[in-house]
Design a protein around this motif. Structure first.
Motif: not given
Length: 612
Positions: A111-121, A218-235
């Motif tokens: 289970v993965m996605g923007d609504n879950l922490p990045f490290d669950q992937r 952010s559009h490429w997904g790099l923001g979630f991977q490197y800048l805010w991997p645990n900020s689910i609401n901000w993704v």
């Protein structure tokens, strides 16, 4: 209008890079799949519904702005018999929640996605990647529960062997690095323009580049991977926030770079209204949690955004076309950049509509980025052209100011020389005549005087006064300078000073260049001032004066065997101050070397390249 060569070169490099990246490597297999709208089904129910259904779909699945959660069934077979490890890539890093079921299982494997922490992937990547082991001759059935309800859903499943996946990832990473590097270069250039041109639009452009770069990440997904991997609401908020901010900054940039042609223009007011709407939406995104927004409202908002974007693009084009018609420089650059961006967006929309264009997924994954890159190329060329034009205008203005200053200085010198000539004539005609009359009277008195010694002393004093007046008169105005030339006039002056002060003066003159009259006069004054300083202060017995010229300019050397001086303590003396000012006016250099055995003054003056 003609674009500078740099614009053509960068645009050609951009197109070539896109072609090479999009065509690199062999195409990967796009697995067949079937889709089903979710109606609160369990995984077992979905497996049963797909049991006898043919998997007829292939390539892109575009559900548009959908209110539903979707199920996808895929049959996966190895794409490379030599490799067991494979990766399934969905080409959409922004799925809210993705559940992966394998081979009839009831519970999800991942289970993965923007609504879950990045490290669950299961595999850390900017996109959603599913790692698999597929041996030759085997296949795996897979169910995907894709939650993108209330938003735009597009996925394009692509199965790759490990070597192909790593190769593709490497190319994509390189391309993203090139774009971010280019944005960094533009940011530095914009800051440089802001510093050199003192222009507000360059500051706005620098902010626009920063916002655009963060939006791309952010559009490429790099923001979630490197800048805010645990900020689910901000993704979910990051992409629309920076998208709106980038649009608002572009509008500010356009209005700053191209001020409105008319005050109170309806078109300008319309653009300001759009800026205000952007600012309001940004504030609303920060304040309101996305979870509190009903799904129907999200869908209406997204549809309005499409219409909003089309109308805004029309306003921008109309504004720039009016600027071009009015003959405003560089408006064509901005318009060309907008058309590049529109062109790539049209390609993306055609692809998303299901029209096959025969191009790989690379162009469509990075189409917006490529369009933005092309847009910034033309805007940067516009800034570079304006900076070059400002530089030319500044150089022309500096030249005009220099010519004006030179004209003022020459007029001042002319006035000074006229005043010197007047004083010299007065000395010669008035004082000189009176002294000569006194000398004659003294001679007559001497013949009849009882004490001839006193009258002889009086005659000697008058004679010295006549010589002094003649010397002052000659110093004030150089006789026949234009007719006789600098060399002969200096020789006459030096002979007079040597005779008057009992000095041995060695004079050499080897100037092959033809000097301008003003330069000759100033050089004459410099030499006269140096000799006057020697006669008054140096207590010298021998002096050497040398004037020589070569390709580097004119060199003046004056050397004496006097008592020397301290050049630093004499900077404020009137004589040296006059010499320094005259040398500075001729853009020359003055060097003084002095010790108790004498003083050497070396002056170098650049000369224009005139025929000898």
């Amino acid at each position: 209008m003609s674009f500078p060569k740099i614009g053509y070169q960068i645009s050609l490099l951009l197109c070539l890079s896109v072609y090479l990246f999009s065509c690199a490597g062999r195409k990967s297999e796009s697995p067949s799949f079937a889709v089903l709208e979710d109606a609160n089904y369990t995984a077992l129910e979905v497996w049963e519904k797909f049991k006898d259904q043919a998997l007829e779909r292939n390539g892109l699945f575009n559900a548009g702005i959908t209110p539903h959660i979707w199920w996808m069934k895929l049959e996966l077979k190895p794409t490379d018999k030599a490799e067991d490890r494979h990766y399934l890539k969905l080409h959409n890093p922004h799925i809210n929640k993705l559940e992966v079921y394998l081979s009839g299982s009831e519970h999800p494997q991942w289970v993965m996605g923007d609504n879950l922490p990045f490290d669950q992937r299961p595999y850390w990547d900017r996109d959603l990647i599913i790692p698999l082991i597929l041996k030759d001759g085997e296949s795996i059935s897979m169910l995907l529960r894709v939650d993108k309800a209330g938003e735009t859903l597009m996925v394009e499943p692509q199965l790759m062997s490990e070597s192909r996946f790593l190769e593709k990832n490497k190319l994509e990473t390189l391309f993203m690095g090139l774009i971010i590097g280019w944005m960094g270069v533009i940011f530095i250039a914009a800051c440089f323009y802001a510093w050199k041109l003192r222009e507000r639009s360059a500051i706005i452009y620098a902010l626009y580049i920063v916002s655009l770069t963060v939006w791309l990440g952010s559009h490429w997904g790099l923001g979630f991977q490197y800048l805010w991997p645990n900020s689910i609401n901000w993704v979910d908020k990051s992409r629309p926030t920076f998208n709106l901010l980038t649009n608002a900054l572009f509008l500010f940039l356009m209005l700053s770079f191209f001020p409105p042609l008319k005050k109170n223009s309806k078109l300008t007011y319309g653009i300001y209204v759009f800026i205000a709407i952007h600012v309001y939406l940004i504030i609303d995104l920060f304040i309101r949690p996305l979870a509190n927004i009903p799904m129907e409202s999200k869908m209406v908002f997204l549809r309005l955004i499409i219409v909003f974007s089309i109308f805004l693009t029309f306003l921008i084009i109309l504004y720039l076309v009016r600027q071009i018609r009015a003959g405003v420089p560089y408006a064509g650059y901005y318009l060309a950049g907008i058309f590049v961006l529109i062109g790539f967006n049209v390609l993306i929309q055609l692809h998303q509509s299901g029209i096959s264009l025969g191009m790989t997924s690379f162009v469509f994954d990075f189409g917006s980025s490529i369009g933005m890159l092309g847009e910034t190329v033309f805007i940067t060329v516009a800034f570079a052209s304006r900076a070059a034009n400002y530089k030319r205008e500044k150089e022309l203005l500096d030249l005009q100011l220099a010519q004006q200053e030179k004209g003022k200085a020459e007029r001042l010198i002319q006035v000074q020389e006229e005043e010197r000539n007047r004083i010299a004539r007065d000395l010669h005609d008035s004082i000189g005549g009176m002294l000569s009359s006194i000398y004659l009277k003294a001679s007559q008195i001497e013949e009849n005087a009882a004490e001839p010694k006193l009258t002889r002393e009086l005659k000697e004093m008058v004679s010295r006064s006549i010589e002094e007046a003649r010397s002052i008169s000659h110093n004030l105005t150089p006789l026949h300078l234009e007719e006789q030339g600098l060399g002969k006039t200096l020789k006459n002056q030096i002979d007079l000073i040597g005779k008057q002060h009992h000095l041995k003066i060695n004079f050499t003159f080897d100037v092959g260049h033809r000097l301008e009259p003003a330069t000759s006069l100033i050089v004459y004054r410099i030499c006269g001032e140096l000799l006057q300083n020697i006669t008054k202060h140096a207590r010298a017995s021998e002096v050497m004066v040398s004037l020589n010229s070569d390709t580097s300019g004119l060199e003046i050397i004056v050397e004496d065997d006097g008592k020397g001086m301290n050049p630093d303590s004499s900077k404020n003396g009137i004589g040296l101050r006059n010499i320094r000012e005259r040398v500075s006016y001729l853009k020359g250099n003055l060097h003084i070397d002095s010790n108790p055995s004498g003083t050497t003054v070396i002056i170098t003056i650049p000369l224009p390249e005139l025929p000898k």
